[in-house]
Design a protein around this motif. Structure first.
Motif, PDB file in Angstrom:
ATOM      1  N   ILE B 113       3.857   8.214 -10.350  1.00  0.00           N
ATOM      2  CA  ILE B 113       3.967   6.759 -10.442  1.00  0.00           C
ATOM      3  C   ILE B 113       5.264   6.337  -9.763  1.00  0.00           C
ATOM      4  CG2 ILE B 113       4.166   4.767 -12.004  1.00  0.00           C
ATOM      5  CD1 ILE B 113       2.668   6.360 -14.127  1.00  0.00           C
ATOM      6  N   ILE B 114       5.154   5.437  -8.804  1.00  0.00           N
ATOM      7  CA  ILE B 114       6.328   4.905  -8.121  1.00  0.00           C
ATOM      8  C   ILE B 114       6.370   3.417  -8.442  1.00  0.00           C
ATOM      9  CG2 ILE B 114       7.395   4.506  -5.863  1.00  0.00           C
ATOM     10  CD1 ILE B 114       5.440   7.043  -5.086  1.00  0.00           C
ATOM     11  N   LEU B 115       7.456   2.953  -9.066  1.00  0.00           N
ATOM     12  CA  LEU B 115       7.526   1.553  -9.496  1.00  0.00           C
ATOM     13  C   LEU B 115       8.596   0.777  -8.737  1.00  0.00           C
ATOM     14  CD1 LEU B 115       7.273   1.929 -13.401  1.00  0.00           C
ATOM     15  CD2 LEU B 115       5.428   1.426 -11.784  1.00  0.00           C
ATOM     16  N   CYS B 116       8.257  -0.459  -8.394  1.00  0.00           N
ATOM     17  CA  CYS B 116       9.203  -1.371  -7.761  1.00  0.00           C
ATOM     18  C   CYS B 116       9.050  -2.732  -8.434  1.00  0.00           C
ATOM     19  CB  CYS B 116       8.871  -1.579  -6.281  1.00  0.00           C
ATOM     20  SG  CYS B 116       8.970  -0.105  -5.292  1.00  0.00           S
ATOM     21  N   GLY B 117      10.113  -3.530  -8.443  1.00  0.00           N
ATOM     22  CA  GLY B 117      10.010  -4.899  -8.931  1.00  0.00           C
ATOM     23  C   GLY B 117       9.303  -5.774  -7.906  1.00  0.00           C
ATOM     24  N   ILE B 118       8.771  -6.899  -8.349  1.00  0.00           N
ATOM     25  CA  ILE B 118       7.950  -7.734  -7.465  1.00  0.00           C
ATOM     26  C   ILE B 118       8.780  -8.367  -6.350  1.00  0.00           C
ATOM     27  CG2 ILE B 118       8.116  -9.889  -8.820  1.00  0.00           C
ATOM     28  CD1 ILE B 118       4.980 -10.089  -8.219  1.00  0.00           C
ATOM     29  N   GLU B 119      10.056  -8.578  -6.577  1.00  0.00           N
ATOM     30  CA  GLU B 119      10.938  -8.969  -5.481  1.00  0.00           C
ATOM     31  C   GLU B 119      12.361  -8.673  -5.889  1.00  0.00           C
ATOM     32  OE1 GLU B 119      10.098 -13.323  -5.198  1.00  0.00           O
ATOM     33  OE2 GLU B 119      12.237 -13.539  -5.563  1.00  0.00           O
ATOM     34  N   SER B 120      13.277  -8.726  -4.928  1.00  0.00           N
ATOM     35  CA  SER B 120      14.677  -8.582  -5.288  1.00  0.00           C
ATOM     36  C   SER B 120      15.251  -9.981  -5.339  1.00  0.00           C
ATOM     37  CB  SER B 120      15.420  -7.717  -4.276  1.00  0.00           C
ATOM     38  OG  SER B 120      15.396  -8.331  -3.015  1.00  0.00           O
ATOM     39  N   SER B 121      16.226 -10.179  -6.237  1.00  0.00           N
ATOM     40  CA  SER B 121      16.702 -11.539  -6.451  1.00  0.00           C
ATOM     41  C   SER B 121      17.684 -11.972  -5.366  1.00  0.00           C
ATOM     42  CB  SER B 121      17.352 -11.647  -7.835  1.00  0.00           C
ATOM     43  OG  SER B 121      18.407 -10.725  -7.931  1.00  0.00           O
ATOM     44  N   ASP B 122      17.970 -11.101  -4.376  1.00  0.00           N
ATOM     45  CA  ASP B 122      18.867 -11.529  -3.296  1.00  0.00           C
ATOM     46  C   ASP B 122      18.081 -12.065  -2.091  1.00  0.00           C
ATOM     47  OD1 ASP B 122      17.978  -8.960  -2.735  1.00  0.00           O
ATOM     48  OD2 ASP B 122      19.970  -8.085  -2.506  1.00  0.00           O
ATOM     49  N   TYR B 123      17.352 -11.170  -1.393  1.00  0.00           N
ATOM     50  CA  TYR B 123      16.667 -11.661  -0.188  1.00  0.00           C
ATOM     51  C   TYR B 123      15.197 -12.027  -0.425  1.00  0.00           C
ATOM     52  CZ  TYR B 123      21.064 -10.485   1.854  1.00  0.00           C
ATOM     53  OH  TYR B 123      22.411 -10.451   2.110  1.00  0.00           O
ATOM     54  N   ASN B 124      14.734 -11.887  -1.651  1.00  0.00           N
ATOM     55  CA  ASN B 124      13.394 -12.349  -2.050  1.00  0.00           C
ATOM     56  C   ASN B 124      12.308 -11.915  -1.075  1.00  0.00           C
ATOM     57  OD1 ASN B 124      15.146 -15.407  -2.646  1.00  0.00           O
ATOM     58  ND2 ASN B 124      14.791 -13.831  -4.156  1.00  0.00           N
ATOM     59  N   GLY B 125      12.339 -10.660  -0.655  1.00  0.00           N
ATOM     60  CA  GLY B 125      11.388 -10.203   0.361  1.00  0.00           C
ATOM     61  C   GLY B 125      10.007  -9.855  -0.172  1.00  0.00           C
ATOM     62  N   SER B 126       9.900  -9.476  -1.430  1.00  0.00           N
ATOM     63  CA  SER B 126       8.620  -9.034  -2.016  1.00  0.00           C
ATOM     64  C   SER B 126       7.912  -8.047  -1.108  1.00  0.00           C
ATOM     65  CB  SER B 126       7.671 -10.209  -2.255  1.00  0.00           C
ATOM     66  OG  SER B 126       8.354 -11.353  -2.630  1.00  0.00           O
ATOM     67  N   SER B 127       8.633  -7.155  -0.492  1.00  0.00           N
ATOM     68  CA  SER B 127       8.038  -6.344   0.564  1.00  0.00           C
ATOM     69  C   SER B 127       8.079  -4.844   0.333  1.00  0.00           C
ATOM     70  CB  SER B 127       8.778  -6.595   1.896  1.00  0.00           C
ATOM     71  OG  SER B 127       8.890  -7.958   2.158  1.00  0.00           O
ATOM     72  N   VAL B 128       9.153  -4.370  -0.277  1.00  0.00           N
ATOM     73  CA  VAL B 128       9.434  -2.940  -0.233  1.00  0.00           C
ATOM     74  C   VAL B 128       8.333  -2.093  -0.884  1.00  0.00           C
ATOM     75  CG1 VAL B 128      11.040  -1.163  -1.075  1.00  0.00           C
ATOM     76  CG2 VAL B 128      11.907  -3.201   0.087  1.00  0.00           C
ATOM     77  N   GLY B 129       7.851  -2.501  -2.065  1.00  0.00           N
ATOM     78  CA  GLY B 129       6.842  -1.701  -2.760  1.00  0.00           C
ATOM     79  C   GLY B 129       5.585  -1.487  -1.928  1.00  0.00           C
ATOM     80  N   GLY B 130       5.039  -2.585  -1.413  1.00  0.00           N
ATOM     81  CA  GLY B 130       3.821  -2.493  -0.593  1.00  0.00           C
ATOM     82  C   GLY B 130       4.052  -1.647   0.648  1.00  0.00           C
ATOM     83  N   MET B 131       5.233  -1.794   1.243  1.00  0.00           N
ATOM     84  CA  MET B 131       5.534  -1.013   2.449  1.00  0.00           C
ATOM     85  C   MET B 131       5.594   0.488   2.152  1.00  0.00           C
ATOM     86  SD  MET B 131       8.372  -3.266   4.434  1.00  0.00           S
ATOM     87  CE  MET B 131       7.915  -4.726   5.387  1.00  0.00           C
ATOM     88  N   ILE B 132       6.212   0.859   1.023  1.00  0.00           N
ATOM     89  CA  ILE B 132       6.279   2.283   0.661  1.00  0.00           C
ATOM     90  C   ILE B 132       4.868   2.857   0.599  1.00  0.00           C
ATOM     91  CG2 ILE B 132       6.857   3.917  -1.187  1.00  0.00           C
ATOM     92  CD1 ILE B 132       9.119   2.017  -2.026  1.00  0.00           C
ATOM     93  N   SER B 133       3.961   2.112  -0.069  1.00  0.00           N
ATOM     94  CA  SER B 133       2.609   2.642  -0.260  1.00  0.00           C
ATOM     95  C   SER B 133       1.881   2.814   1.074  1.00  0.00           C
ATOM     96  CB  SER B 133       1.804   1.737  -1.193  1.00  0.00           C
ATOM     97  OG  SER B 133       1.632   0.461  -0.615  1.00  0.00           O
TER      98      SER B 133
END
Lengths: 322, 249
Positions: B113-133
């Motif tokens: 299981i690899i977990l990420c938050g839905i976005e980061s509160s700085d640059y609000n990218g909402s990107s990293v989790g989906g990109m890892i997968s």
């Protein structure tokens, strides 16, 4: 250099965000000198599909096989295949649940830089530079896309819908993707009549500690029903157990950007405002005239939410009936 | 099963945001750094899963991409309960670059299981989790508001139009989590803080990866027009303004 829009529908009717995306895409396409193509996934009838021409689409690809749920890998395959089919350089999606799920995967798949939550048309095309909110709306940043292709997710309610008199040709699209190959399996679905997805809702009615008790929520729910809105709450309210945790909006809760956000009895801590400040119009009702919510609000009433709500409901009902 | 929680080191949510005089970078002078709030919820849920003896979770690892200055945030995650930590020694330049680093770490361990938050509160990218997968070619589930194990089976709850659904996803996968995954972030206890000092924190070199995007400039939002106040006994006027001026009704 054409543009592809990933549209969304609910039970065969396009969501309003699809028209926003197409209107935005039309402006982008005009800048880059290309056409707007739309992709629709799921069962949508011909009239509904061709109506996308009214918002700027010249071609609508209809992938009408219906996957049983949003499987991110299956949807990524279908959208990537559509990008290839129309030879698009820019992919435009909504900055909502499904956009946040799919855009990052497509960014990697297409080797396309992703700007998430953009708020305006690109300020330049070569290179592509777009503005987005950063630090939860406390600032804006300009992002340059360094790759040949780009994926843009559009922040909700940041672009006006433009109706045009265009017509779109509709083409059935077989992506060749095996829908049965989905890795995820839906086990159970619980739907409630009239329950709107908070993060996608156009109008949100929210209550805070000023509502005094979880037993006082009936007028919030009634106003939400009258306006076709979703309900939300501040963190103290969900911490107290007055409302479910999934209604908590704010920095550590859900982040929303509706057209209209009405806050009743919410003082507006900085963490709450971070989750709602992207709303287009904020209305606040609070007994404390110095509450920080009034600095972020567009319209305010200093008063008791429990007294204002019934009058507001009756007045809105009157106006709606006219 | 091992769980990997991806942590973003972000300015405290009450930070007054400032930029450098040329407006090209974030001014981090005097900033307090914290675990990104949604990552903290992910870590909290990971600890709950591990502590429930009926679950086959053996280990919770936290990882971040950043310079040595990010280590206090990793230590905080260890104090909350993570077993070990990894820091990828690189300055994060964009979401794809960071995702490539995290995918390399995730692929090098046997994480289910690899977990990420839905976005980061700085640059609000909402990107990293989906990109890892996508980099790893594994399933991802987004807007996750519930996560449990039924034996080896991972069962996820997520919000959908009109309600919510439960789905089953095969490991390994990336879960992108939001509010609801845990009730409240766990606070480190003194014992946890003492123990965290001795837990392993491994520093690994950055993997080769490009950046897809670059921030050119920042700006503060235009000042907002002052709030129009309406008397409490004149709700009619408020409705009139909403209908005819704001045009939102």
């Amino acid at each position: 250099m054409s543009v592809l829009v990933y549209t969304e529908n609910w039970d065969g009717k396009f969501k309003k965000l699809s028209y926003e995306l197409l209107s935005y895409a039309k402006s982008v396409a005009t800048l880059v000198g290309g056409d707007v193509n739309a992709l629709s996934i799921g069962k949508v009838n011909q009239d509904e599909l061709s109506s996308l021409g009214n918002y700027g689409a010249s071609l609508v690809l209809s992938a009408d096989g219906t996957p049983s749920g949003l499987d991110n890998q299956v949807y990524t395959e279908i959208i990537a295949a559509a990008m290839d089919k129309v030879g698009a350089r820019i992919l435009i999606m909504a900055h909502n649940n499904s956009g946040k799920a799919l855009a990052p995967r497509l960014s990697v798949r297409l080797k396309a830089g992703l700007a998430a939550g953009v708020i305006a048309v690109p300020e330049s095309v070569n290179p592509l530079v777009v503005s987005k909110k950063v630090f939860s709306g406390k600032a804006k940043g300009k992002v340059e896309i360094l790759t040949e292709k780009a994926v843009l997710t559009l922040s909700q309610n940041s672009f006006e819908i433009n109706e045009t008199a265009g017509t779109a040709s509709v083409e059935s699209f077989d992506s060749g993707v095996d829908l049965a190959a989905a890795a995820t399996t839906i086990k159970d679905v619980q739907k409630q009549e009239g329950k709107l997805l908070l993060t996608d809702a156009d109008v949100v009615i929210s209550g805070g500690r000023g509502m005094k008790s979880g037993d006082n929520w009936a007028p919030i729910e009634e106003l939400a029903t009258v306006l076709g809105a979703a309900t939300a709450c501040s963190r103290p309210v969900s911490d107290e157990g007055w409302r479910p945790h999934d209604e908590h909006t704010g920095q550590t809760g859900k982040i929303i950007a509706p057209n209209l956000y009405m806050a009743f009895g919410i003082s507006g801590a900085i963490q709450h405002l971070a989750g709602v400040s992207s709303s287009k119009c904020i209305v606040a009702v609070n007994t404390d005239k110095d509450a920080p919510i009034f600095e972020s609000a567009d319209y305010g009433i200093v008063g008791d939410a429990l007294k204002v709500l019934p009058e507001l409901i009756s007045e809105i009902k009157t106006v709606k009936a006219q | 099963m091992r769980i990997l929680v991806c942590i973003s080191n972000v300015p405290d949510t009450t930070t007054k945001v400032k930029f450098s005089t040329d407006q090209k970078s974030f001014d981090d002078g005097g900033v307090q750094w914290i675990i990104n709030p949604w990552d903290e919820l992910a870590l909290t849920r990971a600890m709950e899963l591990k502590e429930d003896a009926s679950n086959p979770v053996s280990n919770v690892t936290v990882v971040t991409v950043g310079s040595a200055s990010a280590e206090p945030t990793l230590r905080k995650a260890l104090a909350i309960g993570a077993d070990d930590a990894i820091r990828v020694d690189a300055v994060s330049s964009d979401a794809y670059f960071v995702a490539a680093q995290l995918a390399a770490v995730a692929g090098s361990g046997d994480f289910g299981i690899i977990l990420c938050g839905i976005e980061s509160s700085d640059y609000n990218g909402s990107s990293v989790g989906g990109m890892i997968s996508e980099i790893m070619g594994i399933p991802s589930v987004s807007a996750v508001s519930g996560l449990k194990l039924e034996g080896e089976e991972v069962v996820i709850t997520r919000d959908i139009d009109g309600g919510r659904e439960e789905l089953s996803v095969p490991a390994p996968f990336v879960g992108v989590v939001q509010k609801g995954i845990a009730k409240e972030p766990r606070i480190a206890a003194m014992r946890g803080i003492m123990m965290a000092r001795k837990k392993p924190l491994q520093v690994v070199p950055a993997a080769d990866a490009e950046s897809y995007t670059s921030y050119k400039e920042f700006a503060m939002p235009e000042p907002k027009a002052p709030c129009k106040m309406v008397e409490a006994d004149n709700v009619k006027e408020l409705v009139n303004l909403l209908q005819n001026e704001a045009k939102v009704l």
